[in-house]
Design a protein around this motif. Sequence first.
Motif, PDB file in Angstrom:
ATOM      1  N   GLU A 271      12.462 -21.886  21.531  1.00  0.00           N
ATOM      2  CA  GLU A 271      11.365 -22.093  20.584  1.00  0.00           C
ATOM      3  C   GLU A 271      11.439 -23.508  20.032  1.00  0.00           C
ATOM      4  N   SER A 272      10.308 -24.031  19.630  1.00  0.00           N
ATOM      5  CA  SER A 272      10.289 -25.378  19.084  1.00  0.00           C
ATOM      6  C   SER A 272       9.460 -25.446  17.815  1.00  0.00           C
ATOM      7  N   LYS A 273      10.038 -26.095  16.781  1.00  0.00           N
ATOM      8  CA  LYS A 273       9.334 -26.312  15.529  1.00  0.00           C
ATOM      9  C   LYS A 273       9.072 -27.797  15.322  1.00  0.00           C
ATOM     10  N   ARG A 274       9.662 -28.635  16.171  1.00  0.00           N
ATOM     11  CA  ARG A 274       9.452 -30.093  16.133  1.00  0.00           C
ATOM     12  C   ARG A 274       9.164 -30.563  17.550  1.00  0.00           C
ATOM     13  N   LEU A 275       8.123 -31.355  17.671  1.00  0.00           N
ATOM     14  CA  LEU A 275       7.762 -31.880  18.981  1.00  0.00           C
ATOM     15  C   LEU A 275       7.467 -33.363  18.894  1.00  0.00           C
ATOM     16  N   HIS A 276       7.675 -34.041  19.991  1.00  0.00           N
ATOM     17  CA  HIS A 276       7.387 -35.465  20.072  1.00  0.00           C
ATOM     18  C   HIS A 276       5.884 -35.662  20.208  1.00  0.00           C
ATOM     19  N   GLU A 277       5.357 -36.711  19.579  1.00  0.00           N
ATOM     20  CA  GLU A 277       3.915 -36.950  19.586  1.00  0.00           C
ATOM     21  C   GLU A 277       3.347 -37.203  20.977  1.00  0.00           C
ATOM     22  N   ASN A 278       4.183 -37.626  21.919  1.00  0.00           N
ATOM     23  CA  ASN A 278       3.708 -37.917  23.277  1.00  0.00           C
ATOM     24  C   ASN A 278       3.910 -36.763  24.258  1.00  0.00           C
ATOM     25  N   GLU A 279       4.374 -35.618  23.755  1.00  0.00           N
ATOM     26  CA  GLU A 279       4.510 -34.442  24.615  1.00  0.00           C
ATOM     27  C   GLU A 279       3.132 -33.999  25.074  1.00  0.00           C
ATOM     28  N   GLU A 280       3.055 -33.562  26.322  1.00  0.00           N
ATOM     29  CA  GLU A 280       1.806 -33.016  26.828  1.00  0.00           C
ATOM     30  C   GLU A 280       1.725 -31.546  26.430  1.00  0.00           C
ATOM     31  N   VAL A 281       0.600 -31.142  25.894  1.00  0.00           N
ATOM     32  CA  VAL A 281       0.431 -29.785  25.377  1.00  0.00           C
ATOM     33  C   VAL A 281       0.700 -28.740  26.461  1.00  0.00           C
ATOM     34  N   GLU A 282       0.267 -29.003  27.677  1.00  0.00           N
ATOM     35  CA  GLU A 282       0.482 -28.048  28.769  1.00  0.00           C
ATOM     36  C   GLU A 282       1.970 -27.746  28.966  1.00  0.00           C
ATOM     37  N   ASN A 283       2.813 -28.738  28.757  1.00  0.00           N
ATOM     38  CA  ASN A 283       4.250 -28.574  28.977  1.00  0.00           C
ATOM     39  C   ASN A 283       4.949 -27.819  27.847  1.00  0.00           C
ATOM     40  N   VAL A 284       4.351 -27.781  26.669  1.00  0.00           N
ATOM     41  CA  VAL A 284       5.014 -27.154  25.523  1.00  0.00           C
ATOM     42  C   VAL A 284       4.269 -25.940  24.974  1.00  0.00           C
ATOM     43  N   ALA A 285       3.168 -25.572  25.585  1.00  0.00           N
ATOM     44  CA  ALA A 285       2.322 -24.491  25.062  1.00  0.00           C
ATOM     45  C   ALA A 285       3.073 -23.173  24.895  1.00  0.00           C
ATOM     46  N   LEU A 286       4.001 -22.894  25.761  1.00  0.00           N
ATOM     47  CA  LEU A 286       4.710 -21.613  25.691  1.00  0.00           C
ATOM     48  C   LEU A 286       5.911 -21.628  24.760  1.00  0.00           C
ATOM     49  N   ILE A 287       6.366 -22.797  24.341  1.00  0.00           N
ATOM     50  CA  ILE A 287       7.523 -22.842  23.446  1.00  0.00           C
ATOM     51  C   ILE A 287       7.131 -23.023  21.987  1.00  0.00           C
ATOM     52  N   ILE A 288       5.843 -23.207  21.736  1.00  0.00           N
ATOM     53  CA  ILE A 288       5.380 -23.331  20.354  1.00  0.00           C
ATOM     54  C   ILE A 288       5.189 -21.925  19.804  1.00  0.00           C
ATOM     55  N   THR A 289       5.962 -21.601  18.759  1.00  0.00           N
ATOM     56  CA  THR A 289       5.885 -20.253  18.209  1.00  0.00           C
ATOM     57  C   THR A 289       5.321 -20.214  16.800  1.00  0.00           C
ATOM     58  N   ASP A 290       5.402 -21.324  16.091  1.00  0.00           N
ATOM     59  CA  ASP A 290       4.908 -21.357  14.712  1.00  0.00           C
ATOM     60  C   ASP A 290       3.457 -21.814  14.669  1.00  0.00           C
ATOM     61  N   ASP A 291       2.796 -21.489  13.568  1.00  0.00           N
ATOM     62  CA  ASP A 291       1.417 -21.950  13.380  1.00  0.00           C
ATOM     63  C   ASP A 291       1.362 -23.446  13.118  1.00  0.00           C
ATOM     64  N   GLU A 292       2.415 -23.985  12.487  1.00  0.00           N
ATOM     65  CA  GLU A 292       2.479 -25.421  12.223  1.00  0.00           C
ATOM     66  C   GLU A 292       3.734 -26.001  12.852  1.00  0.00           C
ATOM     67  N   ILE A 293       3.583 -27.164  13.454  1.00  0.00           N
ATOM     68  CA  ILE A 293       4.681 -27.835  14.144  1.00  0.00           C
ATOM     69  C   ILE A 293       4.818 -29.228  13.550  1.00  0.00           C
ATOM     70  N   GLU A 294       6.047 -29.650  13.326  1.00  0.00           N
ATOM     71  CA  GLU A 294       6.275 -31.011  12.859  1.00  0.00           C
ATOM     72  C   GLU A 294       6.217 -31.942  14.056  1.00  0.00           C
ATOM     73  N   VAL A 295       5.497 -33.045  13.916  1.00  0.00           N
ATOM     74  CA  VAL A 295       5.336 -34.020  14.991  1.00  0.00           C
ATOM     75  C   VAL A 295       6.181 -35.238  14.646  1.00  0.00           C
ATOM     76  N   ILE A 296       7.017 -35.655  15.604  1.00  0.00           N
ATOM     77  CA  ILE A 296       7.883 -36.815  15.379  1.00  0.00           C
ATOM     78  C   ILE A 296       7.523 -37.938  16.347  1.00  0.00           C
ATOM     79  N   ASP A 297       7.876 -39.175  15.957  1.00  0.00           N
ATOM     80  CA  ASP A 297       7.608 -40.333  16.809  1.00  0.00           C
ATOM     81  C   ASP A 297       8.852 -40.706  17.602  1.00  0.00           C
TER      82      ASP A 297
END
Length: 122
Positions: free
Chosen positions: A3-29
Motif C-alpha cells: 500500500e502507498s500513502k506517499r507517491l512521487h509527483e512524476n509517478e504514472e497513475v497507471e503504475n500505481v492505481a492498484l497500490i493507492i488505498t487511501d482517499d488522499e495521498i501525499e505527493v512528494i517531489d
Amino acid sequence: MQESKRLHENEEVENVALIITDDEIEVIDDSGFSKGKISTKQLVKKALEKKTLKFRISEAMNIKITREEEESMPSLRDLYFDSHLLIYGKKADQVKKTGYVCPVCDLEIDEYGYCGCGSGSS
C-alpha cells in the motif's frame, strides 16, 4: 501488493492505481518534500478527461471536484480494470441501444454508432 500513502509527483497513475488505498495521498517531489495532497477522485476525474491512466500524478494536482461529481465517480480501481468505463465514462451494459441494425453484421448499433464489425457507423 504494498500500500502507498506517499507517491512521487512524476509517478504514472497507471503504475500505481492498484497500490493507492487511501482517499488522499501525499505527493512528494524529487527532494522528498511534500508538494501537497491529492485525492483519488482528482485522479479519477483527470483519467476520465484524458480517457487514459497514462498521465503523471502532478497533472491532476489542480483538478477541482464538486460534491455531485465526487458522489457519482467510479473508483480508480474500477477504471483500471474496466477500460470501457475509462474510455466512455460508463460500463458497457449502460450503453443505450438505438434500435438500428448494422446491414453488414446484423448487430444493433449503439449510441456511439458502433456495432460488432465497425461498419455500421459509416
